[in-house]
Design a protein around this motif. Sequence first.
Motif, PDB file in Angstrom:
ATOM      1  N   SER A   1      -3.940-103.636 -61.413  1.00 36.78           N
ATOM      2  CA  SER A   1      -4.405-102.463 -60.665  1.00 36.78           C
ATOM      3  C   SER A   1      -3.376-101.342 -60.716  1.00 36.78           C
ATOM      4  CB  SER A   1      -4.657-102.844 -59.197  1.00 36.78           C
ATOM      5  OG  SER A   1      -3.453-103.239 -58.559  1.00 36.78           O
ATOM      6  N   TRP A   2      -3.866-100.126 -60.621  1.00 35.71           N
ATOM      7  CA  TRP A   2      -3.036 -98.931 -60.465  1.00 35.71           C
ATOM      8  C   TRP A   2      -1.909 -98.926 -61.505  1.00 35.71           C
ATOM      9  CZ3 TRP A   2      -2.083 -97.612 -54.585  1.00 35.71           C
ATOM     10  CH2 TRP A   2      -3.300 -97.656 -53.902  1.00 35.71           C
ATOM     11  N   VAL A   3      -2.265 -98.955 -62.771  1.00 37.31           N
ATOM     12  CA  VAL A   3      -1.294 -99.115 -63.843  1.00 37.31           C
ATOM     13  C   VAL A   3      -0.458 -97.838 -64.021  1.00 37.31           C
ATOM     14  CG1 VAL A   3      -0.978 -99.629 -66.295  1.00 37.31           C
ATOM     15  CG2 VAL A   3      -2.770-100.793 -64.992  1.00 37.31           C
ATOM     16  N   VAL A   4       0.846 -98.041 -64.177  1.00 35.43           N
ATOM     17  CA  VAL A   4       1.783 -96.938 -64.375  1.00 35.43           C
ATOM     18  C   VAL A   4       2.623 -97.252 -65.615  1.00 35.43           C
ATOM     19  CG1 VAL A   4       3.677 -95.581 -63.405  1.00 35.43           C
ATOM     20  CG2 VAL A   4       1.915 -96.541 -61.889  1.00 35.43           C
ATOM     21  N   GLY A   5       2.526 -96.389 -66.616  1.00 32.44           N
ATOM     22  CA  GLY A   5       3.287 -96.600 -67.840  1.00 32.44           C
ATOM     23  C   GLY A   5       3.282 -95.352 -68.683  1.00 32.44           C
ATOM     24  N   GLU A   6       3.629 -95.521 -69.934  1.00 34.67           N
ATOM     25  CA  GLU A   6       3.686 -94.395 -70.855  1.00 34.67           C
ATOM     26  C   GLU A   6       2.272 -93.925 -71.179  1.00 34.67           C
ATOM     27  OE1 GLU A   6       5.376 -93.379 -75.342  1.00 34.67           O
ATOM     28  OE2 GLU A   6       5.856 -95.285 -74.385  1.00 34.67           O
ATOM     29  N   GLY A   7       1.906 -92.754 -70.700  1.00 37.14           N
ATOM     30  CA  GLY A   7       0.550 -92.236 -70.846  1.00 37.14           C
ATOM     31  C   GLY A   7       0.109 -91.609 -69.533  1.00 37.14           C
ATOM     32  N   LYS A   8      -1.125 -91.192 -69.453  1.00 40.23           N
ATOM     33  CA  LYS A   8      -1.630 -90.532 -68.258  1.00 40.23           C
ATOM     34  C   LYS A   8      -1.753 -91.533 -67.112  1.00 40.23           C
ATOM     35  CE  LYS A   8      -5.468 -87.672 -66.590  1.00 40.23           C
ATOM     36  NZ  LYS A   8      -6.780 -87.078 -66.914  1.00 40.23           N
ATOM     37  N   ASN A   9      -1.095 -91.223 -65.971  1.00 41.48           N
ATOM     38  CA  ASN A   9      -1.191 -92.101 -64.802  1.00 41.48           C
ATOM     39  C   ASN A   9      -0.907 -91.311 -63.534  1.00 41.48           C
ATOM     40  OD1 ASN A   9       1.789 -92.502 -63.959  1.00 41.48           O
ATOM     41  ND2 ASN A   9       1.828 -92.995 -66.155  1.00 41.48           N
ATOM     42  N   PHE A  10      -1.227 -91.905 -62.399  1.00 41.97           N
ATOM     43  CA  PHE A  10      -1.126 -91.228 -61.104  1.00 41.97           C
ATOM     44  C   PHE A  10       0.315 -90.830 -60.781  1.00 41.97           C
ATOM     45  CE2 PHE A  10      -0.450 -91.473 -56.497  1.00 41.97           C
ATOM     46  CZ  PHE A  10      -1.386 -90.562 -56.040  1.00 41.97           C
ATOM     47  N   VAL A  11       1.263 -91.721 -61.019  1.00 44.42           N
ATOM     48  CA  VAL A  11       2.653 -91.446 -60.662  1.00 44.42           C
ATOM     49  C   VAL A  11       3.190 -90.252 -61.456  1.00 44.42           C
ATOM     50  CG1 VAL A  11       5.016 -92.354 -60.787  1.00 44.42           C
ATOM     51  CG2 VAL A  11       3.179 -93.756 -59.844  1.00 44.42           C
ATOM     52  N   ASP A  12       2.876 -90.204 -62.755  1.00 45.14           N
ATOM     53  CA  ASP A  12       3.336 -89.067 -63.554  1.00 45.14           C
ATOM     54  C   ASP A  12       2.742 -87.756 -63.055  1.00 45.14           C
ATOM     55  OD1 ASP A  12       4.982 -90.545 -65.138  1.00 45.14           O
ATOM     56  OD2 ASP A  12       3.706 -90.517 -66.912  1.00 45.14           O
ATOM     57  N   THR A  13       1.447 -87.816 -62.656  1.00 43.92           N
ATOM     58  CA  THR A  13       0.807 -86.608 -62.122  1.00 43.92           C
ATOM     59  C   THR A  13       1.517 -86.143 -60.856  1.00 43.92           C
ATOM     60  OG1 THR A  13      -1.341 -87.241 -63.041  1.00 43.92           O
ATOM     61  CG2 THR A  13      -1.341 -85.651 -61.235  1.00 43.92           C
ATOM     62  N   MET A  14       1.815 -87.086 -59.939  1.00 43.81           N
ATOM     63  CA  MET A  14       2.495 -86.718 -58.687  1.00 43.81           C
ATOM     64  C   MET A  14       3.917 -86.216 -58.963  1.00 43.81           C
ATOM     65  SD  MET A  14       0.370 -86.981 -56.225  1.00 43.81           S
ATOM     66  CE  MET A  14      -0.974 -86.533 -57.339  1.00 43.81           C
ATOM     67  N   ARG A  15       4.600 -86.823 -59.928  1.00 42.45           N
ATOM     68  CA  ARG A  15       5.953 -86.373 -60.258  1.00 42.45           C
ATOM     69  C   ARG A  15       5.918 -84.924 -60.761  1.00 42.45           C
ATOM     70  NH1 ARG A  15       9.540 -90.053 -64.122  1.00 42.45           N
ATOM     71  NH2 ARG A  15       7.680 -89.852 -65.431  1.00 42.45           N
ATOM     72  N   GLU A  16       4.957 -84.615 -61.599  1.00 48.33           N
ATOM     73  CA  GLU A  16       4.842 -83.257 -62.112  1.00 48.33           C
ATOM     74  C   GLU A  16       4.550 -82.269 -60.992  1.00 48.33           C
ATOM     75  OE1 GLU A  16       1.991 -80.614 -65.088  1.00 48.33           O
ATOM     76  OE2 GLU A  16       1.824 -82.800 -65.069  1.00 48.33           O
TER      77      GLU A  16
END
Length: 444
Positions: A312-327
């Motif tokens: 669930s809620w995968v975070v890695g190299e590519g489009k993901n929720f955490v990267d969006t929030m970091r940006e």
Amino acid sequence: MHIEKTDIEGLLVLHLDVHSDHRGWFKESWQREKMVAAGLPDFRPVQANVAHNNEAGTTRGLHAEPWDKLITVGTGRIQGGWCDLREDSPTFGETVTVEVGPDTAVFVPRGLANGYQTLENDTSYLYLVNDHWSPDSAYVNVSYKLIDWPLEPTNVSAKDEALLLDAPPVPPRRVLVTGADGQVGRALRRVLPEAEFVGRADFDVTAPPARNWRQYSAIINCAAYTAVDAAESDRATAWSVNARGPAQLARIAAANNLTLVQLSTDYVFDGQSDRPYTEEDPVSPLSVYGASKAAGETAAATAPRHYIVRTSWVVGEGKNFVDTMRELAERGVRPQVVHDQKGRPTFADEIARGIAHLLKAEPAYGIYHLTGAGDEVGFDELAMAVYTGRQQDPDMVQPVSSGHYFAGKEHAPRPSRSTMSTAKIEATGFVPQNWRVGLALYVL
């Protein structure tokens, strides 16, 4: 009947039950149920061969062929000899000899150079293999002179006489990873660098291209249609990739005795549970995406050797929720984030590590939940943690309900609670990393 190990890992001696009377004798030279229960690998032979030898002293080998084999004799006796040529094997280069009569069989794993010498006239050498002979297969051979034979070698073929004492190592069977450009596929490159990685352009899971599948050990299917909202209208594509694709791969795995690892999702549940979901809980998907992934699980389970890995809620190299929030944090944006969808994020590196663990440890086949460890949070709390990690005020994140966030938008229903228990995979020796530790390392 019992099985004895040798000094070379995987080379097994079977002591067979031979039933004799005035007419002769009878033995079961291959009995899958009994032999597998006793410890023989379930190697699924597809071809049976007989080599008859007229004279004692006839010597053949040593041949490392690209398959496993089970050898015995029908008449006479032989001295079997083997040399381990498996790449990275702790016993590489070591040799073992065993005398084989009617009451003996030997299981020879792929990568061992196999040879024998007849000890009696009119000896019939019998063997089963789990791949069909082909002139295009890769063979690695080494000199029979590596073995100290009991008789003076005779009737040695010209090809065997020409073999050298040194031979290149035999690489292991390969692992195929589909969906190589996704978050988990990219993480698996770091964990399984020797695997073969294929993307959508060169490998369509709904119509897999031909391969010599007997030279593979596993397929890890990371290919998926993951556009959750778009799947509501693009149903045919979602079902083709997420359900038909795993069915095709399961057929290949079943026919070739491969392990199939199918990546799945928390979206197979409806989110109504008041506790973390276990692997035994019934699926009840809310969306087309979730239903197609649940169907993919059912298809993958038709492969006798399968691991279905729900995450669930995968975070890695590519489009993901955490990267969006970091940006957004770096831009000073005050985002609206839903507070009523709860679960645990999972970092792709952890998923890759868990998959590698399953393939190596080989626990019971079935479904395993693999998510980040730690506390259950809402997406808003996860966003706040990202903002904190980027030295931004977490109060910039504005929690809203799903109803408010999706008002007026075309969207698929989502489970309100996605938390899954990882107790089952932990019992196999794999301990997931706390997601907060993973997040701190990821956002730095």
